[in-house]
Design a protein around this motif. Sequence first.
Motif, mmCIF file in Angstrom:
data_model
loop_
_atom_site.group_PDB
_atom_site.id
_atom_site.type_symbol
_atom_site.label_atom_id
_atom_site.label_comp_id
_atom_site.label_asym_id
_atom_site.label_seq_id
_atom_site.Cartn_x
_atom_site.Cartn_y
_atom_site.Cartn_z
ATOM 1 N N SER A 117 0.830 -1.195 0.000
ATOM 2 C CA SER A 117 0.000 0.000 0.000
ATOM 3 C C SER A 117 0.865 1.245 0.000
ATOM 4 O O SER A 117 2.034 1.210 0.384
ATOM 5 N N ASN A 177 -2.914 -7.160 6.763
ATOM 6 C CA ASN A 177 -2.573 -6.392 5.566
ATOM 7 C C ASN A 177 -1.114 -6.646 5.187
ATOM 8 O O ASN A 177 -0.261 -6.839 6.056
ATOM 9 N N ASP A 234 -17.222 -10.312 5.021
ATOM 10 C CA ASP A 234 -16.967 -9.189 4.114
ATOM 11 C C ASP A 234 -17.257 -9.536 2.663
ATOM 12 O O ASP A 234 -17.694 -8.675 1.891
ATOM 13 N N THR A 294 -19.907 -7.228 0.758
ATOM 14 C CA THR A 294 -19.457 -6.512 -0.436
ATOM 15 C C THR A 294 -20.402 -6.754 -1.607
ATOM 16 O O THR A 294 -20.755 -5.826 -2.344
ATOM 17 N N ASN A 338 -12.186 -0.515 -5.433
ATOM 18 C CA ASN A 338 -11.079 -0.296 -4.514
ATOM 19 C C ASN A 338 -10.908 -1.569 -3.692
ATOM 20 O O ASN A 338 -11.820 -2.409 -3.637
ATOM 21 N N GLU A 376 -10.431 -3.166 -0.076
ATOM 22 C CA GLU A 376 -10.485 -3.056 1.377
ATOM 23 C C GLU A 376 -10.726 -4.458 1.915
ATOM 24 O O GLU A 376 -11.818 -4.800 2.340
ATOM 25 N N HIS A 390 -18.209 4.378 -1.188
ATOM 26 C CA HIS A 390 -19.194 3.542 -0.522
ATOM 27 C C HIS A 390 -20.603 4.082 -0.747
ATOM 28 O O HIS A 390 -20.832 5.300 -0.755
#
Length: 524
Positions: A13, A238, A330, A334, A505, A507, A515
């Motif tokens: 990132s 991450n 998630d 999503t 994107n 996440e 969002h």
Amino acid sequence: MASLLSSSSASPSPSHLKVLFTALAFVLSLLALLVFNKNKNKNTKKKKAALNLPPGPPGWPIVGNLFQVALSGKLFIHLARDLFKEYGPIFTLRMGARTLIVIGTAELAHEALIEKGQLFASRPAENPTRTIFSCDKFTVNSAVYGPEWRSLRRNMVSGMLSAARLREFRPLRSAAMDRFIDRLRAEAEASDGAIWVLSNARFAVFCILLAMTFGLHLDEDDIVRIDAAMKKVLMTLNPRIDDYLPFLGFLYYKQRRHALQVRKEQIETILPLIEKRKAILKDPTIDPSAAPFSYLDSLLDLKVEGRSAAAPSNEELVTLCSEFINGGTDTTATAIEWAIARLIEDPSRQARIHGEIIAECGDRPVDERDTEKMVYLQAFVKELLRKHPPTYFSLTHAAIQPAKLGGYDIPTNANLEIFLPTISEDPRFWSNPTGFNPDRFLTGGENADMTGVTGIRMIPFGAGRRICPGLGMGTTHITLLVARAVQAFEWRAHPSQTTLDFGDNVEFTVVMRRHLLAMVKPRK
């Protein structure tokens, strides 16, 4: 429990760029050591040179393509498309100590996952700091191919995700759907009809999976607290630079210490739920509202092939329960955000789904048995997963021995990354592949097999031996959430988002770049 993008395939990132440049100075200072190691490494270099790896951009010494990827200014999911255009359907990236082989066609995916499925059924090695959360890869998703993985997967599939088991949890899902609609209605009333879609969908799915995992009825405060602990785990996973350059691990001593603290919090949060469930199994009168079965029940006396331990330890139970919850939360949430955006984009889609609900249910709340009969709704969900898979890469595969793929050499333990959008948007198989058109599955005769059994055209859950075991559960939850949302409300654009942004994107999953804030009007 759709497959999740592994940390090994995600690009570093932007927040890591400062560390990258610091590391670069350190790395360059090490180049002098190469002179002294020249003779030692001579045979190794000859061996590597003999490999016929797929093409790819030339890299720098030691770091390979790591800085090129980091400094590209693009998310890896976008950079991959550029690299396919330049190097073809299979390319190589040397990311420090890791070698990534990236593929993006149905033919190569079929060769790897179906024709040579056993050969590419393992997982690559990981940074040891990461494996504290998987108890040294003791999970269905992370385990190397072998008897341990077979035992864990067999238990999850037969003990929890079979059609019969999923039917047992219908009352639980119905209660969670009621809670979902109540939360939406309360938020809309408090904000003049405005609703943040992703957070509400995520809470609904988390409630379902939490109850399925432990069989406990929990109040909202407990659910929020547990959810916060689980989110910390995901954030801690991450990607970091020492995932690619292990010798720079000393730069991340604070992060390693933080990871140990997050792991401690995870255990302290989940273990009381495990103990409570154990107590209920011994004496059901402790909590008459508890479910008669849970995923945890199947793990307590699990016998794992190749292990001398009689049953999973408490820490392993925490890990396996967390995997079940995180794997499906998630990814499903999503999908719901993308689904609502597509319903707002074209109100006729809402009208057709609502018409099917009225015809099938009348005023009665729709349940999953009803959704199985709704042809357009089923087509809508298939198109949703074709165009918006929750992750753009299936979980990383690795060869169990040196192998061939597409005529190229694939080293043992190299990361094999499968890019899904170029498969599900291949114009050879799909008409208007970049458009969103559920009717393609009703009148166009286009193939919607998501398992890859009849041919790979779209594999949002992966395919072959390591296909996501939660495929059936995931599609059930997505379909039911969409149906209940449309039955309860008419959805339209919020004044601040009159032009929907379908950019993406990353996440943890692939989310909308902006969002979705939507407006709702109760239907009754």
